[in-house]
Design an enzyme around this catalytic site. Structure first.
Site: not given
Length: 203
Positions: A58-59, A126-127, A135, A137, A171
């Site tokens: 993902y990153e 991570y999800v 909800g 994460g 965040y």
């Protein structure tokens, strides 16, 4: 060029919640999706390794993952563990399309600030994509915050890629601060040959 990692900090300032047991299980219902948040066990390492790879993909950093299932077993479940973990798990009827019931995780460890004392660092949150927006994460992050407070910590620290705006927005909505922009802190790393040279005193 490696993407910039922004160090973020969450400093709890609301009423302190009741301490939670690390081994306790929290059952959560969000609409039609039920899930549990619980402490990771040795048997979870296979799934944690899988999700670490998914997070790295993902990153766009899959080639940087060196950790193995065995590393996780040794480093997280020895007499003196280097990290702790929690798992998000859904009932069998809500398993992923690939048959996974363990759909999210967080790895964290306790640290110390010379300014503020005990802190907790959240290394991963991570999800799996098909379970986001339910909800999970937020529940994982809340559990790390609760565990930190129960251990006497005053800060929850972690880093975020500057390219992940949706993550940053989430965040910030939880009361986190960007320590790079607010105080000018930078996240630095010494690794590989540079670490060896530093340790050996090479010029």
């Amino acid at each position: 060029m490696e993407r910039q990692l922004l160090p973020l900090r969450f400093t709890p300032f609301l009423t302190r919640p009741e301490p939670v047991r690390v081994l306790g299980v929290q059952f959560v219902t969000r609409g039609q999706m039920d899930f549990t948040i619980r402490a990771a066990t040795l048997e979870d390492c296979k799934d944690v390794a899988r999700m670490i790879t998914e997070l790295a993909e993902y990153e766009k950093a899959a080639d940087r993952v060196k950790i193995t299932q065995r590393d996780l077993e040794q480093d997280g479940f020895s007499k003196n563990p280097f990290f702790h973990g929690i798992i998000a798990e859904v009932p069998e009827q809500h398993r992923s399309k690939d048959g996974h019931s363990k759909v999210g995780y967080s790895l964290y460890f306790y640290s110390y600030s010379s300014f503020n004392g005990r802190t907790v660092y959240m290394d991963d949150l991570y999800v799996m994509p098909e379970f986001r927006g339910k909800g999970i994460g937020k529940a994982l992050m809340r559990k790390v915050a609760q565990l930190g407070l129960a251990a006497g910590c005053t800060q929850l620290n972690f880093s975020v890629l500057d390219s992940k705006k949706s993550s940053l927005d989430f965040y910030f909505s939880q009361g986190c601060r960007d320590m790079t922009s607010d105080l000018g802190y930078h996240y630095l790393r010494c690794e590989g040959d540079a670490l060896e040279h530093l340790a050996q005193g090479d010029p």
